[in-house]
Design a protein around this motif. Structure first.
Motif, short mmCIF file in Angstrom:
data_model
loop_
_atom_site.label_atom_id
_atom_site.label_comp_id
_atom_site.label_asym_id
_atom_site.label_seq_id
_atom_site.Cartn_x
_atom_site.Cartn_y
_atom_site.Cartn_z
N GLY A 8 69.97 50.86 119.76
CA GLY A 8 69.67 51.31 118.40
C GLY A 8 68.93 50.26 117.60
N VAL A 11 68.98 48.67 110.83
CA VAL A 11 68.87 47.28 110.34
C VAL A 11 69.83 46.35 111.08
CG1 VAL A 11 67.80 47.50 108.08
CG2 VAL A 11 70.26 47.90 108.32
N GLU A 31 65.94 52.59 121.71
CA GLU A 31 66.07 53.41 120.49
C GLU A 31 65.80 54.87 120.85
OE1 GLU A 31 66.87 53.28 117.02
OE2 GLU A 31 66.43 55.40 117.39
N PRO A 54 68.24 54.54 102.12
CA PRO A 54 68.66 53.57 101.11
C PRO A 54 67.58 53.34 100.05
CG PRO A 54 68.96 52.68 103.32
CD PRO A 54 68.24 53.98 103.46
N LEU A 56 68.63 51.18 97.10
CA LEU A 56 69.06 50.03 96.30
C LEU A 56 69.23 48.81 97.20
CD1 LEU A 56 70.20 48.89 93.56
CD2 LEU A 56 72.45 49.35 94.53
N VAL A 249 70.26 55.75 125.01
CA VAL A 249 71.18 55.23 126.01
C VAL A 249 72.22 56.30 126.29
CG1 VAL A 249 73.03 53.52 126.38
CG2 VAL A 249 70.82 52.80 125.45
N ASN A 277 74.50 49.25 118.29
CA ASN A 277 74.24 49.50 116.87
C ASN A 277 74.41 50.99 116.58
OD1 ASN A 277 71.23 49.74 114.88
ND2 ASN A 277 73.22 49.08 114.14
N MET A 278 74.83 51.71 117.61
CA MET A 278 75.12 53.14 117.44
C MET A 278 76.45 53.23 116.69
SD MET A 278 75.81 55.77 120.56
CE MET A 278 75.51 57.53 120.48
N ILE A 308 69.68 65.30 100.10
CA ILE A 308 68.51 64.75 99.42
C ILE A 308 67.37 65.75 99.41
CG2 ILE A 308 66.75 62.93 99.47
CD1 ILE A 308 69.37 61.64 101.22
N ARG A 425 69.70 62.64 113.48
CA ARG A 425 68.66 61.61 113.58
C ARG A 425 69.19 60.20 113.80
NH1 ARG A 425 64.96 63.84 108.62
NH2 ARG A 425 64.68 65.92 109.51
N TYR A 434 78.36 55.65 105.57
CA TYR A 434 78.91 54.30 105.69
C TYR A 434 80.05 54.21 106.70
CZ TYR A 434 76.30 53.94 101.31
OH TYR A 434 75.31 53.98 100.36
N GLY A 469 79.48 49.29 105.50
CA GLY A 469 78.18 49.96 105.43
C GLY A 469 77.27 49.37 104.38
P1 FAD Z 1 71.54 53.18 111.50
O1 FAD Z 1 70.54 53.25 110.41
O2 FAD Z 1 72.70 54.07 111.47
O3 FAD Z 1 70.72 53.38 112.84
C1 FAD Z 1 71.30 53.49 114.11
C2 FAD Z 1 70.17 53.61 115.10
O4 FAD Z 1 70.72 53.72 116.41
C3 FAD Z 1 69.30 54.86 114.88
O5 FAD Z 1 67.96 54.50 114.88
C4 FAD Z 1 69.65 55.74 116.08
O6 FAD Z 1 68.58 56.56 116.51
C5 FAD Z 1 69.99 54.69 117.12
N1 FAD Z 1 70.86 55.22 118.17
C6 FAD Z 1 72.04 55.85 118.01
N2 FAD Z 1 72.55 56.19 119.21
C7 FAD Z 1 71.70 55.74 120.15
C8 FAD Z 1 71.67 55.76 121.57
N3 FAD Z 1 72.66 56.32 122.28
N4 FAD Z 1 70.64 55.20 122.22
C9 FAD Z 1 69.62 54.62 121.52
N5 FAD Z 1 69.59 54.58 120.17
C10 FAD Z 1 70.61 55.13 119.49
N6 FAD Z 1 72.60 51.26 101.89
C11 FAD Z 1 72.27 50.37 100.92
O7 FAD Z 1 72.43 49.15 101.13
N7 FAD Z 1 71.75 50.78 99.74
C12 FAD Z 1 71.53 52.11 99.48
O8 FAD Z 1 71.01 52.46 98.40
C13 FAD Z 1 71.88 53.06 100.46
N8 FAD Z 1 71.67 54.39 100.25
C14 FAD Z 1 71.74 55.25 101.31
C15 FAD Z 1 71.28 56.55 101.15
C16 FAD Z 1 71.21 57.41 102.22
C17 FAD Z 1 70.70 58.81 102.05
C18 FAD Z 1 71.65 56.97 103.50
C19 FAD Z 1 71.54 57.88 104.71
C20 FAD Z 1 72.18 55.69 103.65
C21 FAD Z 1 72.21 54.82 102.56
N9 FAD Z 1 72.66 53.49 102.68
C22 FAD Z 1 72.41 52.59 101.69
C23 FAD Z 1 73.36 53.04 103.89
C24 FAD Z 1 72.42 52.32 104.85
O9 FAD Z 1 71.31 53.14 105.12
C25 FAD Z 1 73.14 52.07 106.16
O10 FAD Z 1 74.39 51.44 105.95
C26 FAD Z 1 72.33 51.18 107.09
O11 FAD Z 1 70.96 51.52 107.10
C27 FAD Z 1 72.95 51.36 108.47
O12 FAD Z 1 72.28 50.64 109.42
P2 FAD Z 1 72.81 50.58 110.89
O13 FAD Z 1 72.42 49.26 111.42
O14 FAD Z 1 74.24 50.94 110.95
O15 FAD Z 1 71.98 51.65 111.71
#
Ligand code: FAD
Length: 486
Positions: A8, A11, A31, A54, A56, A249, A277-278, A308, A425, A434, A469
């Motif tokens: 994944g 971020v 990914e 996100p 903010l 994966v 990171n999943m 949204i 997605r 979160y 989160g």
């Molecule tokens: P994620 O973004 O959850 O990504 C996981 C990745 O893993 C994805 O690309 C997915 O395709 C990949 N993946 C999953 N399973 C597999 C697999 N089996 N094989 C390969 N790839 C895989 N945070 C803030 O700080 N400020 C904000 O204002 C804010 N507002 C938000 C508003 C919305 C609408 C959303 C949806 C979230 C918001 N967040 C905010 C939260 C923030 O987006 C998340 O906490 C952060 O982006 C999570 O990152 P992550 O590393 O957990 O990965």
């Protein structure tokens, strides 16, 4: 040299890959999507550009740290500014409140607009800063699951003072006890939504969150939120990380208690370290089916999700800022619908993010790109088509009344993101923003560690594990995981 696989490219995954490269690993990121960033991506509709998730940004130093780590000039990739006003608030009775980042100005605003005595606001902001200064070094910056953290004494000190930190009260109870005006209570209760929780249930310890905005500041990247993903993706490639898109994966290969690599449709990929990171729940249920399942953690309720509407709006509303809140007339009812009834209240709090106020090129001239969001329950199989149609009507009615304008007539283009699409997605279970919810005081602090207790060489990062989160914590999770690499 040693090899690592990151599952994944959210971020958290990008940050883990960048840190692994620094440790000398040959890093491959697999990914599922054809783009990096997970929730932090963008949407383009005609001449409009939107940040998809996100909006903010707080604690930007966790992003810049990753560039510093490799001694690469961050300004070449990522630049950001501190906001002078963090939010425009619109109350149903017509009250307007501007959240200034300047301390003296916002205290005056509380006094003048909400009749809230200076002493109350100061007491609240001081409490928030105290919580942050005591708890952040323990809960956010370290693994809670290593004895060294506990033996370090800081955790003991922090826990010893938890009664002072209102661990046993709800956020709402603490705020009601402190503020005179219920509008001030509502404004401070809103911070529960920053980790997808309910202010009427989440412990008052989460009154730590306002300090991020009021004390440390809210920021905005010069090129928009998506630039966080773009810049980390470019940095990762520059330091040698290999990306494989459209490559979900299928499972993590475990042999004799050790992670040995992963399987994709291209077969087996061997590695010395695997970092998922999943979403943590999805990792166990889909990639580790035959392995030990931490049942308690897997069964915790999830945080809220979001609905949204990306709207291209044919008008430039001068009274609107980057962040805007149109409050519900009954906050308690709104959260009951989200967390107890599992549906959407007729008078929801509407958040509008308008990045074209900062970057005019995000919308045509005289127009604005409205990221219009409400908090909704996570996906439990509700009839979303029906809920969304009803919510859309209610949102348009509310905004039309509060802005004195027929909003429906101004919508030029539209796209929708809902809990189902967030889930499909990004694999986030229920489309939760979160991970597990923080509505119960144990769940709030005891998230899944950044490593597996049962499987060697398997690590976890991202918003569904410790420390929590949101962008900064997801990035910190990668630091904790990779710092603890064995
Ligand atoms: P994620 O973004 O959850 O990504 C996981 C990745 O893993 C994805 O690309 C997915 O395709 C990949 N993946 C999953 N399973 C597999 C697999 N089996 N094989 C390969 N790839 C895989 N945070 C803030 O700080 N400020 C904000 O204002 C804010 N507002 C938000 C508003 C919305 C609408 C959303 C949806 C979230 C918001 N967040 C905010 C939260 C923030 O987006 C998340 O906490 C952060 O982006 C999570 O990152 P992550 O590393 O957990 O990965």
């Amino acid at each position: 040299s040693k090899s690592a696989i990151v599952i994944g490219s959210g971020v958290g995954g990008l940050a883990a890959a960048i840190r692994l490269a620094k440790k000398g690993y040959v890093v491959s990121v697999f990914e599922a999507n054809d783009y990096p960033g997970g929730k932090l991506t963008e949407v383009r509709l005609g001449k409009y550009r939107f940040d998809a998730g996100p909006s903010l940004l707080t604690l930007p130093e966790h992003i810049t740290d990753l560039f510093d780590l490799h001694q690469i000039e961050v300004a070449d990739y990522f630049q950001y500014n501190k906001l002078e006003t963090t939010c425009e608030y619109f109350y149903p009775d017509g009250t307007r409140f501007t959240a200034w980042s300047d301390r003296a100005k916002i205290i005056k605003e509380f006094e003048e607009k909400l009749g809230e005595p200076k002493a109350n606001v100061e007491a609240s902001l001081e409490q928030s800063a105290l919580l942050y200064n005591k708890l952040a070094p323990v809960f956010m910056e370290k693994s809670l699951h290593k004895s060294s953290t506990w033996l370090g004494g800081k955790a003991f000190q922090a826990f010893g003072k938890l009664s002072k930190f209102n661990f046993n009260k709800s956020m709402n109870q603490a705020n009601e006890g402190l503020f005179k005006n219920e509008k001030t209570v509502q404004l401070f209760n809103r911070y529960a939504t920053y980790n997808g929780s309910d202010p009427y249930q989440t412990p008052a310890t989460f009154n730590i969150i306002p300090h991020l905005e009021f004390g440390l500041g809210a920021y905005f990247p010069e090129k928009g939120m998506h630039n966080i993903t773009e810049s980390l993706y470019q940095l990762a490639k520059k330091v040698g990380v290999q990306f494989h898109f459209n490559r979900p994966v299928k499972n993590i290969v475990v042999f004799e208690g050790q992670a040995k690599g992963v399987n994709t449709e291209m077969g087996f990929h061997k590695s010395d370290v695997v970092v998922s990171n999943m979403d943590m729940v999805a990792t166990y249920k889909k990639l580790l089916k035959d392995q030990f399942q931490p049942k308690k953690l897997l069964s915790q309720p999830k945080s809220s999700s979001a609905l949204i509407f990306y709207w291209g709006i044919k008008k430039d509303f001068k009274q609107l800022d980057l962040h805007n809140i149109f409050f519900s007339g009954n906050y308690k009812k709104e959260f009951e619908h989200i967390f107890k009834l599992g549906d959407i209240y007729d008078d929801p709090t509407v958040y509008i993010n308008i990045s074209s106020t900062q970057n005019p090129s995000d919308a045509p001239e005289g127009c604005q790109n409205w990221f219009t969001m409400i908090n909704v329950p996570n996906n439990q199989g509700q009839n979303w088509d029906e809920l969304i149609a009803k919510a859309r009507k209610n949102i348009i009615k509310k905004l039309s009344e509060m802005l004195h304008e027929d909003i429906e007539a101004l919508i030029e283009v539209e796209d929708i993101l809902d809990p189902r699409t967030i889930e499909s997605r990004t694999s986030s279970v229920g489309g939760a923003l979160y991970g597990n919810s923080s509505n119960n005081k144990y769940a709030a602090f005891l998230r899944h560690p950044n490593f597996s207790k049962k499987i060697k060489h398997l690590y976890f990062c991202g918003g569904s594990v410790h420390p929590g989160g949101g962008i900064p914590l997801s990035i910190l999770s990668a630091k904790i995981a990779i710092d603890n690499l064995k």
